[in-house]
Design a protein around this motif. Structure first.
Motif, PDB file in Angstrom:
ATOM      1  N   PHE A  79       1.119   4.390   0.457  1.00  0.00           N
ATOM      2  CA  PHE A  79       0.451   2.761   0.708  1.00  0.00           C
ATOM      3  C   PHE A  79       0.652   2.611   2.146  1.00  0.00           C
ATOM      4  CE2 PHE A  79       1.852   2.851  -3.707  1.00  0.00           C
ATOM      5  CZ  PHE A  79       0.484   2.432  -4.365  1.00  0.00           C
ATOM      6  N   THR A  80      -0.253   1.776   2.471  1.00  0.00           N
ATOM      7  CA  THR A  80      -0.029   1.156   3.861  1.00  0.00           C
ATOM      8  C   THR A  80      -0.267  -0.389   3.569  1.00  0.00           C
ATOM      9  OG1 THR A  80      -1.222   2.822   5.040  1.00  0.00           O
ATOM     10  CG2 THR A  80      -1.250   0.707   6.186  1.00  0.00           C
ATOM     11  N   VAL A  81       0.706  -0.949   4.136  1.00  0.00           N
ATOM     12  CA  VAL A  81       0.952  -2.459   3.677  1.00  0.00           C
ATOM     13  C   VAL A  81       0.729  -3.099   5.465  1.00  0.00           C
ATOM     14  CG1 VAL A  81       2.417  -4.455   3.278  1.00  0.00           C
ATOM     15  CG2 VAL A  81       2.570  -2.299   1.994  1.00  0.00           C
ATOM     16  N   VAL A  82      -0.316  -3.791   5.528  1.00  0.00           N
ATOM     17  CA  VAL A  82      -0.534  -4.387   6.902  1.00  0.00           C
ATOM     18  C   VAL A  82       0.207  -5.842   7.020  1.00  0.00           C
ATOM     19  CG1 VAL A  82      -2.224  -5.542   8.337  1.00  0.00           C
ATOM     20  CG2 VAL A  82      -3.082  -3.650   6.840  1.00  0.00           C
ATOM     21  N   ILE A 130      -1.860 -10.558   2.353  1.00  0.00           N
ATOM     22  CA  ILE A 130      -1.323  -9.055   2.964  1.00  0.00           C
ATOM     23  C   ILE A 130      -2.264  -8.109   2.130  1.00  0.00           C
ATOM     24  CG2 ILE A 130       0.737  -7.740   2.723  1.00  0.00           C
ATOM     25  CD1 ILE A 130       2.372 -10.318   1.935  1.00  0.00           C
ATOM     26  N   ILE A 131      -2.776  -7.193   3.201  1.00  0.00           N
ATOM     27  CA  ILE A 131      -3.508  -6.095   2.617  1.00  0.00           C
ATOM     28  C   ILE A 131      -2.807  -4.980   2.425  1.00  0.00           C
ATOM     29  CG2 ILE A 131      -5.347  -4.452   3.723  1.00  0.00           C
ATOM     30  CD1 ILE A 131      -6.368  -6.748   5.499  1.00  0.00           C
ATOM     31  N   LEU A 141       8.552  -4.559   0.303  1.00  0.00           N
ATOM     32  CA  LEU A 141       9.055  -3.210   0.221  1.00  0.00           C
ATOM     33  C   LEU A 141       8.347  -2.288  -0.953  1.00  0.00           C
ATOM     34  CD1 LEU A 141      12.848  -4.334  -0.094  1.00  0.00           C
ATOM     35  CD2 LEU A 141      11.603  -3.493   2.069  1.00  0.00           C
ATOM     36  N   SER A 142       8.533  -1.126  -0.829  1.00  0.00           N
ATOM     37  CA  SER A 142       7.540  -0.338  -1.751  1.00  0.00           C
ATOM     38  C   SER A 142       8.437   1.059  -2.138  1.00  0.00           C
ATOM     39  CB  SER A 142       6.477   0.214  -1.179  1.00  0.00           C
ATOM     40  OG  SER A 142       5.551   1.159  -2.016  1.00  0.00           O
TER      41      SER A 142
END
Length: 215
Positions: A56-59, A73-74, A49-50
């Motif tokens: 941000f983009t979390v792949v 995790i990118i 979670l952010s």
């Protein structure tokens, strides 16, 4: 498999690094890799979670990790602007046993954007402490599994290189063969290729050459 006897949210969560640092003048730092470890004997399900999802983009922010394995995790910073210099956001990693809904553990990761790497003096003490703790939770087994995966990938890439080189050699030989309609020489007629066949060989050779240079 029995559920681990842990109090809710008391399972230690292991990840590296302990913070994400982005630098405006270093484009390569705009994409960070957050490694999440599972040193336990049961599979984990995770969720990232952010506090600033628009930045941000979390792949693959959700997924599972097999026992004694790790996953990368990118995380990409999408808002590299002066207004965000010095701003610290947070990522929260939540884990639970795969197939269960009870939250077993969580960990917060800070993410900060700096104007330049030269303006920061970031200590690695937290990272050292993190790996010390992880070493007590079967880190050698995690490393061994990771290395074995890398070894398989290395062999796969090596095999692919051999195939690409062989394909290039075949295309070169095809282009050197006589074309249909040329005077008959010492080579039999079935080795005289059509113009269309040679065009295909030339096109394939171009693609193979691009692959060789990229690798």
């Amino acid at each position: 498999m029995q559920s681990p006897n842990f109090v809710e949210e008391k399972l230690p969560v292991f990840s590296f690094p302990s913070s994400l640092n982005f630098y405006s003048d270093d484009h390569s730092s705009h994409k960070q890799i957050l490694t999440l470890y599972n040193p336990y004997d049961f599979p984990l399900k995770f969720k990232v979670l952010s506090t600033a999802p628009q930045k941000f983009t979390v792949v693959d922010p959700e997924g599972s990790i097999r026992p004694q394995c790790c996953i990368d995790i990118i995380v990409r910073h999408n808002d590299i602007t002066q207004n965000n210099y010095g701003v610290t956001d947070k990522f929260r990693i939540q884990v639970q046993e795969y197939g269960h809904h009870q939250l077993l553990g969580k960990k917060d990761i800070s993410a900060t954007l700096y104007p330049s790497k030269l303006d920061t003096n970031i200590s690695s003490s937290d990272e050292s402490e993190q790996f010390e703790q992880l070493s007590k939770q079967s880190l050698p087994m995690v490393q061994a599994r990771q290395y074995s995966i890398n070894g398989v990938q290395g062999r796969s890439n090596s095999g692919l290189s051999v195939i690409v080189i062989l394909a290039a050699i075949v295309c070169v030989i095809a282009l050197m063969l006589p074309t249909k309609g040329d005077p008959v020489g010492s080579l039999p007629l079935y080795l005289h290729l059509s113009v269309h066949q040679k065009l295909i060989a030339a096109y394939t050779l171009g693609l193979v050459t691009m692959v060789i240079f990229r690798t």
